[in-house]
Design an enzyme around this catalytic site. Structure first.
Site, PDB file in Angstrom:
ATOM      1  N   SER A 605       0.863  -1.183   0.027  1.00  0.00           N
ATOM      2  CA  SER A 605       0.051  -0.022   0.181  1.00  0.00           C
ATOM      3  C   SER A 605       0.962   1.204  -0.051  1.00  0.00           C
ATOM      4  CB  SER A 605      -0.929  -0.112   1.241  1.00  0.00           C
ATOM      5  OG  SER A 605      -2.032   0.920   1.014  1.00  0.00           O
ATOM      6  N   HIS A 727      -7.584  -5.264  -1.501  1.00  0.00           N
ATOM      7  CA  HIS A 727      -6.427  -4.689  -0.994  1.00  0.00           C
ATOM      8  C   HIS A 727      -5.942  -5.477   0.071  1.00  0.00           C
ATOM      9  CE1 HIS A 727      -3.873  -0.968  -0.553  1.00  0.00           C
ATOM     10  NE2 HIS A 727      -4.068  -1.048   0.825  1.00  0.00           N
TER      11      HIS A 727
END
Length: 754
Positions: A605, A727
């Site tokens: 991320s 994610h």
């Protein structure tokens, strides 16, 4: 709410709240076709050291943009179109290449088996606790089930009283439906649950009875998404609830579908289309709202974040004596430096203030005073040498998570702020507050790099409080005596480019020789004020088991030393984060742990941005890089919906100074043709609502084009795409094992590990 939530069970670096995504309707166009194609991708193992080994062909179509008189170009913008058949074909070719390389590695099958055994031997763990109506609700992780269950226990959280309320593994046999969050009604008869699929975090609200687990007809869409999250607060009579809501139908243009989160009210038994607006029309486009009610239900608090940079505003609505709803009033604005607030059990609201106190101080205001606010609230716990990470106000005590550069300890105070000492805790450990039980009882959690996580019950009002063990989180089967015998965690300091000392924790086997031959995996994050703390992780245990050394660096941009440390790595100062990581790598070499040929880095991320930046700036320092769901094109981040929330952290290309800083480190634009880069494994999920999959697509294409011979040389640039993932939040247990097997096989092969 600025959170990059941990990546399933397996993240070796923190995935908290993240960067970039378009509105779901646009972002996921064509995803089903691409997911189906990727699911069927098979390949013959490739001997990538062969001179004939080549990357899939990738067209170059230059596109230029001008910012403040500066022309910025790229070759692969066409890969942003996920609905294109051409992009589908390209991604499928990349997936076949990746599978041919990874499945051909001799370590891959044995690592997958070992990981499955480690996970399969796990014991159940509860988390996400909530005390309501004399019952404790929680999420329960129970391998080998793919998703967490929703359970309920008695007021003392005794597992013998536990029963399952909702098992998403039964709702969806594929294991791809997850519980985003839940909230029980004040009387404990009902529970509101947000459910989403495929790691998308695109959740709808369902209401279940707690006596038999049956669903009510009520269904409220779009209460949760990856951009601003989601939240619920019940009315005292449990006949309705307040909830966060994203635009519906034609209320906003498609580009704003995941912005302008507002608060609405739903009355049970009525259609969601008739729900009433409550609050938020005047909030920023990138507002993120969290709702909370006082124990008596007389007060409703809205914590509103201005994107992800750490600015919060707090709004309060109180009920009159006749039960009528009062007007909303602002307790603190974005400029006032309040970071968190919590209802006490003594008629007060407690807040964490950072303005003028970057390490934090706790303030309190009376809820009975209609003129009180958090801006002028009384300080009860002043700023100290430690950072206040979190706190809990129980019946007569304040318990504070005190952060000391990474590790934490729990400090006790009276409600008036009189110090009562520190709870005993193992050195270099993370100690956190899990739940306020009745009175002054707390559930507290504790773990370290070498000692497994445990939940303890504590009477914080006792003269000499002694945490009592519980069975709410049992150590995994692979842990011996609750930990990793023969392993130690040592603290070292690196020196960054500007002379700043940067701490790092080195986890190693006792007696590890400093002969420069150790395979080292270095991780970091450095963003959003999030602190990297000691954690007991299965993948670290596996890495150590096979002779590796694991290192976690506490970079600027995090919150380890307070808001000053955070601000030192944000906006135009973001380069400090990369310099800190480079300094940590250089220190590990200087200390005699390793050499560049045996040094790997991993991050996800915002940590993926870190991977891209340090790789393009100092490629000679590393042999292998694993970059998961990362950001790489800083010129186009804010054009994505979740990326817009990150402007307060990263900056905007519309600002000349911020544009200059962002271009200087934007990984996609700093790749140089002909450079010998490390081997790289990029991972992404097609349903990622935080970082666009095309970020990884474009960076993979650019890295492959920069050195097309790297595949034959044995330093491949690979792209791993999870067809049914996002994610990392909501990733099934099986998918997590498969991804980690790929990552470890890649790292083992590059670092010469058996």
């Amino acid at each position: 709410m600025a959170r990059f939530i941990a990546h399933a069970e397996f993240a070796m670096s923190g995935f908290h709240r993240s960067p970039g995504a378009r509105p779901a309707a646009t972002r996921l166009a064509g995803t089903a076709a691409l997911a189906a194609a990727l699911a069927c991708a098979v390949a013959t193992p490739l001997a990538f050291a062969s001179p004939a080994a080549q990357y899939p062909a990738t067209a170059k179509r230059p596109v230029s943009d001008t910012f403040h008189g500066v022309s910025v170009s790229e070759d692969h913008r066409w890969l942003e179109n996920g609905a294109s058949a051409e992009v589908t074909a390209w991604a499928l070719a990349q997936q076949r290449l990746t599978r041919s390389v990874l499945d051909g590695l001799p370590q891959r099958a044995s690592l997958a088996k070992e990981l499955a055994q480690m996970i399969g031997g796990n014991k159940a763990m509860r988390h996400g606790f909530e005390l309501t109506a004399g019952q404790v609700f929680a999420l329960k992780r129970q391998p080998p089930k793919n998703q967490d269950l929703l359970v309920v226990m008695n007021a003392s959280a005794e597992t013998a009283s536990e029963r399952v309320l909702l098992d998403p593994n039964l709702l969806d046999k594929s294991g791809k439906t997850t519980i985003d969050w839940f909230k029980a009604s004040p009387d404990g008869r009902l529970v509101a649950v947000s459910l989403s699929r495929n790691g998308s975090e695109d959740g709808a609200l369902h209401i279940y009875r707690t006596d038999n687990g049956k669903a009510l007809p009520d269904l409220v869409p779009r209460v949760q998404f990856a951009t601003a999250g989601g939240s619920v607060a019940w009315t005292p009579d449990a006949k309705g609830l307040y909830y966060t809501r994203y635009p519906q139908g034609q209320e906003r243009p498609p580009a704003d579908a995941n912005f302008y989160q507002q608060v609405y009210f739903h009355r049970l038994g009525t259609p969601a289309q008739r729900d009433e607006y409550v609050l938020g029309r005047d909030f920023p486009r990138i507002a993120e709202t969290v709702l909370a009610s006082s124990d008596d239900g007389h007060h409703l608090l809205a914590d509103v974040s201005n994107g992800d940079g750490g600015e919060h505003a707090f709004w309060l609505r109180s009920r009159g004596e006749n039960g009528s709803e009062g007007a909303w009033r602002l307790l603190a604005g974005f400029e006032d430096g309040l970071r968190a607030a919590q209802f006490g059990r003594d008629g007060k609201l407690y807040g964490l203030a950072l303005k003028g106190s970057p390490r934090g101080r706790i303030v309190a205001m009376s809820l009975a005073d209609p003129a009180a606010d958090l801006r002028s609230a009384t300080t009860v716990v002043p700023e100290s040498e430690a950072v206040i990470e979190a706190f809990a106000a129980s019946a007569t005590r304040l318990t504070v998570e005190a952060l000391l550069g990474g590790p934490t300890e729990l400090r006790r105070y009276t409600l008036a702020g009189e110090p009562l000492g520190t709870l005993p805790a193992p050195a270099a450990s993370t100690n956190l507050i899990g739940l306020r039980l009745k009175g002054d009882e707390l559930l507290i959690g504790s773990q370290s790099f070498t000692r497994a996580f445990s939940w303890l019950r504590l009477d914080s009002a006792a003269a000499e409080p002694k945490p009592q063990p519980t069975d709410l989180a049992e150590p995994p089967a692979f842990a011996q005596d609750g930990g990793l015998p023969g392993v130690e965690a040592v603290r070292e300091w690196a020196v960054s480019k500007d002379g700043t000392k940067v701490p790092m924790t080195i986890v190693r086997r006792i007696g590890t020789p400093l002969d420069g031959k150790q395979p080292v995996l270095l991780t970091g994050y450095g963003g959003f004020g999030i602190s990297e703390q000691p954690r007991f992780k299965r993948d670290v245990a596996l890495w150590l088991r096979h002779g590796g050394v694991y290192v976690q660096a506490n970079l600027r941009g995090g919150g380890e030393f307070g808001e000053t440390w955070h601000q030192g790595g944000m906006l135009t100062r973001k380069q400090n984060v990369f310099d800190d990581m480079i300094g940590a790598a250089e220190a590990l070499i200087k200390l005699g742990y390793t050499t560049p040929e045996r040094l790997a880095i991993q991050g996800g991320s915002n940590g993926g941005l870190l991977m891209g930046a340090v790789t393009t700036q100092r490629p000679e320092l590393f042999r292998a890089v694993v970059s998961q769901v990362g950001l790489y094109d800083m010129m186009r981040v804010e054009n994505t919906s979740n990326g817009a929330f990150n402007v307060t952290e990263f900056g905007s290309v519309k600002d000349p100074a911020q544009f200059k800083a962002m271009l200087a480190y934007s990984p996609l634009h700093q790749v140089k043709d002909g450079t010998r880069y490390p081997a790289m494994l990029f991972t992404t999920g097609l349903h990622d609502g935080r970082v666009e999959p095309w970020m990884s697509f474009k960076m993979t294409a650019r890295m492959q084009a920069a050195n097309p011979g790297s595949l034959a040389e044995g330093r491949p640039v690979l792209l791993r795409v999870e067809a049914d993932g996002g994610h990392g939040i909501g990733t099934s247990l099986a998918a997590g094992v498969a991804e980690q097997a790929d990552i470890f096989a890649f790292l083992f092969s590059q670092l010469g590990m058996n």
